[in-house]
Enzyme design. Structure first.
Site, PDB file in Angstrom:
ATOM      1  N   GLN A  26      33.721  47.896  41.424  1.00  0.00           N
ATOM      2  CA  GLN A  26      32.601  48.778  41.773  1.00  0.00           C
ATOM      3  C   GLN A  26      32.896  50.241  41.443  1.00  0.00           C
ATOM      4  O   GLN A  26      32.101  50.907  40.771  1.00  0.00           O
ATOM      5  CB  GLN A  26      32.284  48.638  43.270  1.00  0.00           C
ATOM      6  CG  GLN A  26      31.826  47.242  43.646  1.00  0.00           C
ATOM      7  CD  GLN A  26      31.435  47.139  45.105  1.00  0.00           C
ATOM      8  OE1 GLN A  26      30.267  47.163  45.451  1.00  0.00           O
ATOM      9  NE2 GLN A  26      32.423  47.035  45.984  1.00  0.00           N
TER      10      GLN A  26
ATOM     11  N   ASP B   2      48.079  44.333  32.523  1.00  0.00           N
ATOM     12  CA  ASP B   2      48.592  43.688  33.728  1.00  0.00           C
ATOM     13  C   ASP B   2      49.368  44.736  34.512  1.00  0.00           C
ATOM     14  O   ASP B   2      50.513  45.066  34.173  1.00  0.00           O
ATOM     15  CB  ASP B   2      49.495  42.515  33.361  1.00  0.00           C
ATOM     16  CG  ASP B   2      50.081  41.817  34.585  1.00  0.00           C
ATOM     17  OD1 ASP B   2      49.759  42.228  35.722  1.00  0.00           O
ATOM     18  OD2 ASP B   2      50.874  40.871  34.398  1.00  0.00           O
ATOM     19  N   ILE B   3      48.744  45.276  35.572  1.00  0.00           N
ATOM     20  CA  ILE B   3      49.375  46.378  36.297  1.00  0.00           C
ATOM     21  C   ILE B   3      50.613  45.941  37.066  1.00  0.00           C
ATOM     22  O   ILE B   3      51.374  46.788  37.556  1.00  0.00           O
ATOM     23  CB  ILE B   3      48.378  47.075  37.244  1.00  0.00           C
ATOM     24  CG1 ILE B   3      47.888  46.124  38.347  1.00  0.00           C
ATOM     25  CG2 ILE B   3      47.213  47.669  36.472  1.00  0.00           C
ATOM     26  CD1 ILE B   3      47.103  46.817  39.445  1.00  0.00           C
TER      27      ILE B   3
ATOM     28  N   ALA C 177      42.680  46.679  42.959  1.00  0.00           N
ATOM     29  CA  ALA C 177      43.135  46.190  44.268  1.00  0.00           C
ATOM     30  C   ALA C 177      42.754  44.732  44.416  1.00  0.00           C
ATOM     31  O   ALA C 177      41.785  44.270  43.799  1.00  0.00           O
ATOM     32  CB  ALA C 177      42.508  47.007  45.403  1.00  0.00           C
TER      33      ALA C 177
ATOM     34  N   TYR D  38      45.531  42.026  53.802  1.00  0.00           N
ATOM     35  CA  TYR D  38      44.945  43.055  52.933  1.00  0.00           C
ATOM     36  C   TYR D  38      45.342  44.446  53.421  1.00  0.00           C
ATOM     37  O   TYR D  38      45.859  45.267  52.650  1.00  0.00           O
ATOM     38  CB  TYR D  38      43.423  42.912  52.909  1.00  0.00           C
ATOM     39  CG  TYR D  38      42.696  44.056  52.243  1.00  0.00           C
ATOM     40  CD1 TYR D  38      42.869  44.323  50.884  1.00  0.00           C
ATOM     41  CD2 TYR D  38      41.833  44.875  52.967  1.00  0.00           C
ATOM     42  CE1 TYR D  38      42.204  45.373  50.268  1.00  0.00           C
ATOM     43  CE2 TYR D  38      41.167  45.925  52.361  1.00  0.00           C
ATOM     44  CZ  TYR D  38      41.351  46.175  51.017  1.00  0.00           C
ATOM     45  OH  TYR D  38      40.685  47.219  50.411  1.00  0.00           O
TER      46      TYR D  38
END
Length: 285
Positions: free
Chosen positions: A12, A38-39, A62, A127
C-alpha cells in the site's frame, strides 16, 4: 541525483510512493519487491545498493499478515527484523539515509492516552515482536541520518485493506458485525507517502530518531466502518461487537492511538483528519 530505493513497492505505502514519484523528477525512485530484490539476502542487497548508487532507502517491506505470523515466525523474523538490521548495517557502511516503517503493534494497547515515542513497547503478537526487534536492531547499529516511523491502521486505494473489505461486504450483506472495543487511528497511505517525501530531504541526525505518524483523530473499527458506509451511501446495518466475539490467532492492542506531536513539530507537518483522509481515498476508488 538522489537515487532512492523503495522496498515493498507493491504494498500500500510503496504503491502510493510510486504514484507520487512523477511529481518529483529530481528524485530517481527505484521500486523493488521480492521479484526484484530479496531483502533477506545481504549480498544481493549490498550489490543492488552499490550497482544503483543508492543514497536513500525507504523500507516499506514487512510481513504484515498479523495472524499468519503466529505460525510463520521465521518468515516474519527474517523480513521484519533481520532484513532491517541488514539495511541498517549497509546504510551505516555506505552513508545512506534510511527511513524504516514500523507499527503501533509494538505496544500492548493498555494505555489510556496516545502513545508517545518514549513509551515502553510491549508487543503481544509475533508481528509486533518482530517489528520491535527490527527497530531495536536499527537503533543499535545506529546509521546516521536515519529514522523510524511507526504508523497504524494503514489503508489505501491500492492492495487489500479494511476499506476495500468493507466496500465489498457492503455490496453483499444487509448487516455486518464490526469490533468496537479496539481504538486507534486509520492512516491513509497516500498521506504517509506525502509526509515521507516531504521530510526526506530534511533528515539530518547522528542518532536514529523515532516518530509516530497516523492521520488525526481517533475511532474504533466500528466507527471506521460506519464512516465508510455513510460516505458511500451504502445502506447496511453495522452492529458493534467486542473483540472476544471475533477471536483471532494474534492479539490486537485495544488502544493504539499514536501521538504525532514530535513529527509535526520537527518537520512542520500538517496531518489530515482521518475522516477527511478517507473521503479522499474513497473518491479515488
Amino acid at each position: 541525483m538522489n537515487n532512492i530505493l523503495v522496498t515493498g513497492s507493491n504494498g500500500q505505502l510503496g504503491s502510493e510512493l510510486r504514484d507520487l514519484a512523477p511529481k518529483h523528477p529530481n528524485y530517481n525512485f527505484i521500486f523493488t519487491d521480492i521479484e526484484e530484490l530479496d531483502i533477506c539476502n545481504h549480498t544481493a542487497v549490498a550489490n543492488f545498493i552499490k550497482g544503483n548508487h543508492i543514497n536513500t532507502i525507504i523500507n516499506c517491506a514487512a510481513y504484515t499478515a498479523v495472524d499468519k505470523a503466529e505460525e510463520k515466525v521465521e518468515i516474519a523474523e527474517n523480513i521484519n527484523h533481520l532484513a532491517v538490521a541488514n539495511f541498517a548495517q549497509l546504510a551505516k557502511e555506505h552513508h545512506i539515509k534510511l527511513i524504516h516503517i514500523s507499527t503501533d503493534y509494538v505496544f500492548d494497547g493498555t494505555n489510556h492516552k496516545p502513545y508517545v515515542e518514549s513509551d515502553v513497547p510491549n508487543p503481544q503478537s509475533v508481528y509486533g515482536k518482530t517489528k520491535l526487534a527490527g527497530e531495536q536492531a536499527m537503533q543499535t547499529i545506529n546509521p546516521a541520518n536515519s529514522i523510524i516511523i511507526r504508523t497504524s491502521w494503514v489503508y489505501s486505494r491500492f492492495g487489500n485493506n479494511f476499506v476495500k473489505t468493507m466496500l465489498s461486504l457492503g455490496k453483499e450483506r444487509d448487516t455486518l458485525n464490526v469490533v468496537a472495543d479496539q481504538i486507534g487511528t486509520p492512516t491513509n497511505a497516500a498521506d504517509l507517502a506525502q509526509a515521507i517525501v516531504t521530510i526526506m530531504p530534511k533528515i539530518e541526525n547522528t542518532i536514529v530518531e523515532l516518530f509516530h505518524y497516523s492521520n488525526e483523530g481517533i475511532c474504533s473499527w466500528f466507527d471506521f466502518a460506519q464512516a465508510i458506509f455513510e460516505i458511500e451511501g451504502i445502506a447496511i446495518k453495522v452492529n458493534p461487537i467486542e473483540s472476544s466475539q471475533y477471536p483471532t490467532p494474534a492479539k490486537r492492542p485495544f488502544y493504539s492511538v499514536l501521538n504525532k506531536k514530535s513529527i509535526k513539530e520537527k518537520y512542520l507537518l500538517e496531518i489530515p483528519y482521518w475522516k477527511v483522509a478517507i473521503v479522499k481515498c474513497l473518491k479515488l476508488l
